[in-house]
Write a protein that holds these residues in place. Structure first.
Motif, PDB file in Angstrom:
ATOM      1  N   LEU A   1       0.798  -1.276  -0.122  1.00  0.00           N
ATOM      2  CA  LEU A   1       0.077   0.021  -0.224  1.00  0.00           C
ATOM      3  C   LEU A   1       0.783   1.217  -0.039  1.00  0.00           C
ATOM      4  O   LEU A   1       0.339   2.280  -0.350  1.00  0.00           O
ATOM      5  N   SER A   2       2.163   1.242   0.223  1.00  0.00           N
ATOM      6  CA  SER A   2       3.141   2.249   0.321  1.00  0.00           C
ATOM      7  C   SER A   2       4.578   1.613  -0.070  1.00  0.00           C
ATOM      8  O   SER A   2       4.827   0.665   0.012  1.00  0.00           O
ATOM      9  N   ILE A   3       5.209   2.750  -0.663  1.00  0.00           N
ATOM     10  CA  ILE A   3       6.497   2.560  -1.421  1.00  0.00           C
ATOM     11  C   ILE A   3       7.480   3.400  -0.396  1.00  0.00           C
ATOM     12  O   ILE A   3       7.482   4.505  -0.354  1.00  0.00           O
ATOM     13  N   GLY A   4       8.138   2.607   0.305  1.00  0.00           N
ATOM     14  CA  GLY A   4       8.950   2.962   1.290  1.00  0.00           C
ATOM     15  C   GLY A   4      10.502   3.477   1.060  1.00  0.00           C
ATOM     16  O   GLY A   4      10.653   3.296  -0.183  1.00  0.00           O
ATOM     17  N   VAL A   5      10.918   4.117   1.819  1.00  0.00           N
ATOM     18  CA  VAL A   5      12.465   4.578   1.646  1.00  0.00           C
ATOM     19  C   VAL A   5      13.526   3.824   1.036  1.00  0.00           C
ATOM     20  O   VAL A   5      14.365   4.227   0.105  1.00  0.00           O
ATOM     21  N   ASP A   6      13.378   2.357   1.543  1.00  0.00           N
ATOM     22  CA  ASP A   6      14.524   1.547   1.241  1.00  0.00           C
ATOM     23  C   ASP A   6      14.299   1.334  -0.232  1.00  0.00           C
ATOM     24  O   ASP A   6      15.219   1.170  -1.192  1.00  0.00           O
ATOM     25  N   GLU A   7      13.151   1.061  -0.908  1.00  0.00           N
ATOM     26  CA  GLU A   7      12.732   0.712  -1.974  1.00  0.00           C
ATOM     27  C   GLU A   7      13.089   1.935  -2.826  1.00  0.00           C
ATOM     28  O   GLU A   7      13.612   1.694  -4.049  1.00  0.00           O
ATOM     29  N   VAL A   8      12.685   3.048  -2.381  1.00  0.00           N
ATOM     30  CA  VAL A   8      13.011   4.357  -3.128  1.00  0.00           C
ATOM     31  C   VAL A   8      14.597   4.578  -3.370  1.00  0.00           C
ATOM     32  O   VAL A   8      15.159   4.813  -4.553  1.00  0.00           O
ATOM     33  N   ARG A   9      15.177   4.210  -2.403  1.00  0.00           N
ATOM     34  CA  ARG A   9      16.896   4.411  -2.314  1.00  0.00           C
ATOM     35  C   ARG A   9      17.444   3.275  -3.361  1.00  0.00           C
ATOM     36  O   ARG A   9      18.428   3.684  -4.333  1.00  0.00           O
ATOM     37  N   ALA A  10      16.930   2.375  -3.406  1.00  0.00           N
ATOM     38  CA  ALA A  10      17.053   1.261  -4.545  1.00  0.00           C
ATOM     39  C   ALA A  10      17.016   1.707  -5.775  1.00  0.00           C
ATOM     40  O   ALA A  10      17.834   1.441  -6.851  1.00  0.00           O
ATOM     41  N   LEU A  11      16.019   2.201  -6.114  1.00  0.00           N
ATOM     42  CA  LEU A  11      15.465   2.787  -7.387  1.00  0.00           C
ATOM     43  C   LEU A  11      16.485   4.193  -7.865  1.00  0.00           C
ATOM     44  O   LEU A  11      17.065   4.061  -9.048  1.00  0.00           O
ATOM     45  N   VAL A  12      16.598   4.968  -6.959  1.00  0.00           N
ATOM     46  CA  VAL A  12      17.630   6.009  -7.136  1.00  0.00           C
ATOM     47  C   VAL A  12      19.024   5.557  -7.565  1.00  0.00           C
ATOM     48  O   VAL A  12      19.577   5.894  -8.489  1.00  0.00           O
ATOM     49  N   GLY A  13      19.535   4.305  -6.489  1.00  0.00           N
ATOM     50  CA  GLY A  13      20.710   3.687  -7.114  1.00  0.00           C
ATOM     51  C   GLY A  13      20.788   3.296  -8.598  1.00  0.00           C
ATOM     52  O   GLY A  13      21.755   3.289  -9.331  1.00  0.00           O
ATOM     53  N   ARG A  14      19.882   2.462  -8.883  1.00  0.00           N
ATOM     54  CA  ARG A  14      19.477   1.971 -10.073  1.00  0.00           C
ATOM     55  C   ARG A  14      19.653   3.055 -11.313  1.00  0.00           C
ATOM     56  O   ARG A  14      20.032   2.906 -12.228  1.00  0.00           O
ATOM     57  N   ALA A  15      18.891   4.144 -11.010  1.00  0.00           N
ATOM     58  CA  ALA A  15      18.533   5.168 -11.917  1.00  0.00           C
ATOM     59  C   ALA A  15      19.957   5.790 -12.136  1.00  0.00           C
ATOM     60  O   ALA A  15      20.482   6.338 -13.421  1.00  0.00           O
ATOM     61  N   GLY A  16      21.174   5.775 -11.535  1.00  0.00           N
ATOM     62  CA  GLY A  16      22.412   6.364 -11.410  1.00  0.00           C
ATOM     63  C   GLY A  16      23.386   5.568 -12.317  1.00  0.00           C
ATOM     64  O   GLY A  16      24.351   5.871 -12.798  1.00  0.00           O
ATOM     65  N   VAL A  17      22.786   4.466 -12.616  1.00  0.00           N
ATOM     66  CA  VAL A  17      23.809   3.358 -13.174  1.00  0.00           C
ATOM     67  C   VAL A  17      23.716   3.802 -14.963  1.00  0.00           C
ATOM     68  O   VAL A  17      22.549   4.056 -15.534  1.00  0.00           O
TER      69      VAL A  17
END
Ligand SMILES: [Zn+2]
Length: 382
Positions: free
Chosen positions: A86-102
């Motif tokens: 039901l929500s997207i938490g900080v850990d999930e978002v951090r992983a995405l931000v990491g992924r986006a920088g590759v």
């Protein structure tokens, strides 16, 4: 077979904007986009089509490997976040931000698609903000949400909005005929009943079970004549939604578990190592959350159908001659409308809204449905 835009029916304005960005016109491209539009308008499909067009050497041909792998979710430089939580938490978002920088390995961009950006928590939004403020040259964020207002303002203000509209009944009918090979009469019926929700229209056109279930829901209001009838109906609706959810996921659950166990080397001789037990427990939790969400989605559809029914009743009461959404049930709706008053119908619509809010707030589904059906039966009598 058409290009990647061909399934985005009725979205000419949005497609034109995206097209200019893909062509690389001056100022047309940016690194963060927010796709907004009502349920069923195809937000995530539009985001995926745009991602494919950005990776495709010919701007979204729909045929090449870049297009096909992006649309199927297999492109190594396109990450799709579809949460069942039901929500997207900080850990999930951090992983995405990491992924986006590759740096992209194969495509022209590193693209991250977030289907339910409105579910990002405040701490998650803070983490995402860092990613949006310091983008690498090749990164593109594609966020999706029902409304721009649903997305935390700091995020929203850094995105270019793409607004999708509810496609017309005719456009949906046409799509069902040409793409899905549905007969014109059935396509028109499904498009009307789904009121612009393409996915729902396709399910109704293809599945007789879905049409029978819809009919059962729409004949419900006339049967709510006693407390017992209300409680029984609530019980049946919740059980049917649970059944629908488990049918939709049983096979997938099993496959995921088998794949995980194989990866962990579980199932051979000897007991499971401790870490494997933890991973299995995590997967079980995720699957449970997905089941719950699908059940809520099924109940949400019940509420949508009932809202359509009472809107038709209200139309028959206040503006006779207005075309009904549920035209196939006119012989029930019209007598129902004569037996009650517009005030009662408005109360019924309010009761459905209350139930929807309760379900969104995680009230137990059975309680929310019981309360709603009792209110509906009272609205019909007082
Ligand atoms: Zn292509």
């Amino acid at each position: 077979m058409g290009d990647v835009w061909s399934e985005l029916i009725g979205q000419e304005r949005a497609v034109a904007t995206l097209h200019r960005a893909v062509e690389g016109r001056r100022h047309a491209m940016t690194h963060a986009w927010l796709f907004v539009g009502p349920p069923g308008s195809g937000r995530s499909n539009a985001a995926k089509a745009f991602a494919a067009a950005l990776q495709c050497p010919s701007g979204g041909c729909g045929q090449c490997e870049e297009c096909r792998t992006t649309l199927s979710g297999a492109h190594p430089d396109v990450t799709l976040l579809r949460t069942e939580q039901l929500s997207i938490g900080v850990d999930e978002v951090r992983a995405l931000v990491g992924r986006a920088g590759v740096a992209p390995v194969k495509g022209r961009y590193q693209i991250v698609v977030v289907e339910d950006a409105d579910r990002i928590t405040e701490r998650g939004a803070d983490a995402l903000l860092k990613g949006l403020e310091e983008p690498s040259a090749k990164t593109v964020w594609l966020l999706c949400a029902p409304n721009a207002d649903d997305v935390i303002v700091t995020i929203r203000s850094r995105c270019r909005a793409i607004k999708l509209v509810t496609p017309s009944e005719d456009a949906v009918t046409e799509l069902l005929i040409t793409r899905d090979g549905v007969s014109p009469a059935l396509a028109a019926h499904a498009a009307r009943a789904a009121q612009g929700h393409i996915g729902r229209a396709r399910v109704l056109a293809r599945s007789e079970d879905a049409r029978i279930r819809r009919h059962q829901i729409l004949t419900l209001p006339a049967t709510l004549t006693s407390m017992t009838a209300c409680l029984d109906a609530a019980d049946n609706l919740v059980a049917a939604a649970a059944e629908e959810a488990s049918q939709a996921t049983a096979e997938l659950d099993q496959k995921e578990m088998a794949a995980l166990q194989e990866a962990l080397g579980v199932g051979g001789r000897g007991g499971k190592p401790r870490s494997a037990q933890g991973a299995i427990k995590d997967l079980e939790d995720q699957q449970k959350a997905r089941g719950k969400r699908l059940q809520r989605d099924a109940l949400d559809r019940v509420l949508t159908e009932l809202t359509g029914y009472y809107r038709d009743v209200l139309a028959a009461q206040t503006a006779p001659g207005t075309p009904l959404v549920n035209v196939d049930l006119a012989d029930q709706i019209e007598p129902f409308a004569r037996r009650s008053t517009p005030e009662q119908t408005v109360r019924a619509l309010d009761a459905i809204l209350v139930a929807r809010t309760a379900l969104e707030g995680n009230v137990a589904p059975l309680l929310a449905l019981e309360a709603m059906l009792i209110s509906l039966s009272q609205a019909a009598r007082t």
